[in-house]
Design an enzyme around this catalytic site. Structure first.
Site, mmCIF file in Angstrom:
data_model
loop_
_atom_site.group_PDB
_atom_site.id
_atom_site.type_symbol
_atom_site.label_atom_id
_atom_site.label_comp_id
_atom_site.label_asym_id
_atom_site.label_seq_id
_atom_site.Cartn_x
_atom_site.Cartn_y
_atom_site.Cartn_z
ATOM 1 N N GLU A 55 0.826 -1.207 0.000
ATOM 2 C CA GLU A 55 0.000 0.000 0.000
ATOM 3 C C GLU A 55 0.863 1.260 0.000
ATOM 4 O O GLU A 55 0.552 2.237 -0.694
ATOM 5 C CB GLU A 55 -0.915 0.015 1.234
ATOM 6 C CG GLU A 55 -1.809 -1.214 1.351
ATOM 7 C CD GLU A 55 -1.211 -2.312 2.206
ATOM 8 O OE1 GLU A 55 -1.958 -2.878 3.029
ATOM 9 O OE2 GLU A 55 -0.014 -2.606 2.046
ATOM 10 N N TRP A 180 17.604 -40.222 -13.277
ATOM 11 C CA TRP A 180 16.697 -39.166 -13.713
ATOM 12 C C TRP A 180 15.519 -39.697 -14.524
ATOM 13 O O TRP A 180 15.691 -40.488 -15.440
ATOM 14 C CB TRP A 180 17.449 -38.123 -14.541
ATOM 15 C CG TRP A 180 18.441 -37.343 -13.749
ATOM 16 C CD1 TRP A 180 19.803 -37.424 -13.824
ATOM 17 C CD2 TRP A 180 18.158 -36.371 -12.738
ATOM 18 N NE1 TRP A 180 20.386 -36.566 -12.921
ATOM 19 C CE2 TRP A 180 19.399 -35.906 -12.247
ATOM 20 C CE3 TRP A 180 16.975 -35.862 -12.207
ATOM 21 C CZ2 TRP A 180 19.488 -34.944 -11.250
ATOM 22 C CZ3 TRP A 180 17.052 -34.907 -11.213
ATOM 23 C CH2 TRP A 180 18.295 -34.457 -10.745
ATOM 24 N N ARG A 194 12.005 -24.690 -5.330
ATOM 25 C CA ARG A 194 12.798 -24.680 -4.094
ATOM 26 C C ARG A 194 13.027 -23.255 -3.603
ATOM 27 O O ARG A 194 13.000 -22.993 -2.396
ATOM 28 C CB ARG A 194 14.149 -25.364 -4.336
ATOM 29 C CG ARG A 194 14.088 -26.859 -4.524
ATOM 30 C CD ARG A 194 15.478 -27.409 -4.824
ATOM 31 N NE ARG A 194 15.492 -28.861 -4.962
ATOM 32 C CZ ARG A 194 16.562 -29.569 -5.256
ATOM 33 N NH1 ARG A 194 17.730 -28.959 -5.456
ATOM 34 N NH2 ARG A 194 16.491 -30.887 -5.368
ATOM 35 N N LEU A 214 19.954 -30.363 -2.547
ATOM 36 C CA LEU A 214 18.780 -29.713 -1.965
ATOM 37 C C LEU A 214 18.909 -28.192 -1.918
ATOM 38 O O LEU A 214 18.445 -27.540 -0.984
ATOM 39 C CB LEU A 214 18.507 -30.252 -0.555
ATOM 40 C CG LEU A 214 18.268 -31.766 -0.435
ATOM 41 C CD1 LEU A 214 18.017 -32.129 1.021
ATOM 42 C CD2 LEU A 214 17.115 -32.226 -1.310
ATOM 43 N N GLY A 293 12.309 -39.789 0.057
ATOM 44 C CA GLY A 293 11.757 -40.701 -0.930
ATOM 45 C C GLY A 293 10.338 -41.128 -0.634
ATOM 46 O O GLY A 293 9.601 -40.486 0.134
#
Length: 350
Positions: A55, A180, A194, A214, A293
């Protein structure tokens, strides 16, 4: 301005808000526009915690402040009325003389929760609330889940073969590395995801087998906090990089300390998923991205502690291997890549 036109300007607020996705924690994403005679003359969004709110940026962007007394302010989330790291937005709105404020959705966090709306009304401002409310809540689903359910917003992600396996059967002496299913474009997308979350979780077996880093490498953004669930606490040589803190949940209370790691020792009677959610909530973490997993995914699914799932299905057939999780929910969208289909599923009970 007719009320049926309000959605046009609220859509612009949302487009602005998501420009800062992943950058505003612990604050929500908010966009705002100032409209004069059906024309946007000012706009802004919240860039990061501690910086001016949407705002303020929108009002300050208006060149001729005299027009504000004839303007309508659209904002995707209820303006704040308390002093935090920045002054209350309601005070600036009132002092600017803006007569009408259209709000996408109420801010249900304890510090706001209708107080901003009431303050504006007491000052004589006409307030319209609930314009594109579901869309505005969706944009800030992490924020609302954290404050309303007292836990992080949980997103599950995995990739599976055409016949429903997440991994092949690997020889005992195989080199630890990912197998993959997805291509480079999908991996870039995952790194974007991520960057939008505060924490990322994987199980100890995944860490040992795939050695995932990660982090965010193929996208610009902050690395999420790493969370590992490992009964034994054995995570091999992870982490290779110590730029972010790692939380390791384990049953092993005899682990040797590792740099930049904190161990959360579970008791045999603990529910690991609930424990993780509780610890992350106490840390102020509003979102968790679960990468696997399958056993870890199934824990969250069985506990009902998930909000959405993003599932890649490739065209390769494995024949055997580790079975992918099974999940029930509302499929809300599908996207086709070159060799993979991405399905977005919402938890019907979220």
């Amino acid at each position: 301005m007719r009320e049926e036109e309000y959605g046009i300007y609220m859509r612009r607020c949302l487009d602005l808000a998501v420009k800062a996705e992943g950058l505003t924690y612990p604050n929500p994403m908010v966009g705002a526009v100032v409209v004069y005679n059906n024309t946007i003359i000012g706009e802004g969004y919240h860039l990061a915690a501690g910086t001016p709110h949407a705002e303020v940026n929108a009002i300050n962007s208006v060149k001729d402040k005299n027009l504000l007394k004839e303007c309508t302010l659209f904002v995707s989330l209820e303006p704040c009325s308390h002093f935090g790291r920045t002054p209350p937005c309601t005070d600036l709105i009132i002092s600017s003389g803006i007569p009408v404020v259209v709000i996408g959705t109420r801010d249900t966090s304890e510090k706001v929760d209708g107080k901003g709306i009431e303050k504006l009304k007491r000052a004589g401002v006409k307030v319209v609330c609930g314009v594109m409310e579901s869309e505005c809540r969706r944009v800030n689903r992490r924020f609302f889940t954290f404050h309303e359910k007292k836990r992080p917003y949980i997103t599950l992600k995995w990739a599976q073969s055409a016949d429903g396996f997440i991994d092949i059967v690997r020889p005992a002496n195989s080199t630890p590395e990912p197998y993959w299913i997805t291509g480079k474009a999908e991996r870039v997308l995952v790194h974007k995801w991520r960057s939008e979350e505060e924490a990322i979780l994987a199980g100890g077996e995944t860490i040992r087998r795939d050695r995932p880093r990660l982090n965010v490498r193929y996208w610009s953004g902050r690395d999420p906090m790493k969370v590992i669930l490992s009964r034994s606490g054995n995570i091999g040589d992870f982490p290779e990089e110590n730029e972010t803190k790692s939380l390791i949940f384990t049953l092993n209370n005899k682990m040797c300390p590792r740099e930049n790691c904190e161990y959360i020792v579970l008791s045999e009677g603990d529910m690991p998923v609930q424990k993780i959610c509780g610890v992350l909530y106490n840390y102020g973490v509003s979102s968790l991205f679960v990468e696997g997993g399958a056993a870890v995914h199934n824990m969250f699914i069985e506990a009902g502690l998930w909000d959405e799932a993003r599932i890649f299905t490739g065209n390769r057939v494995f024949g055997s291997g580790k079975e992918a999780p099974r999940i029930e929910g509302q499929t809300v969208d599908e996207f086709n890549f070159e060799e993979v289909v991405l399905k977005l599923v919402f938890n019907n009970h979220r």
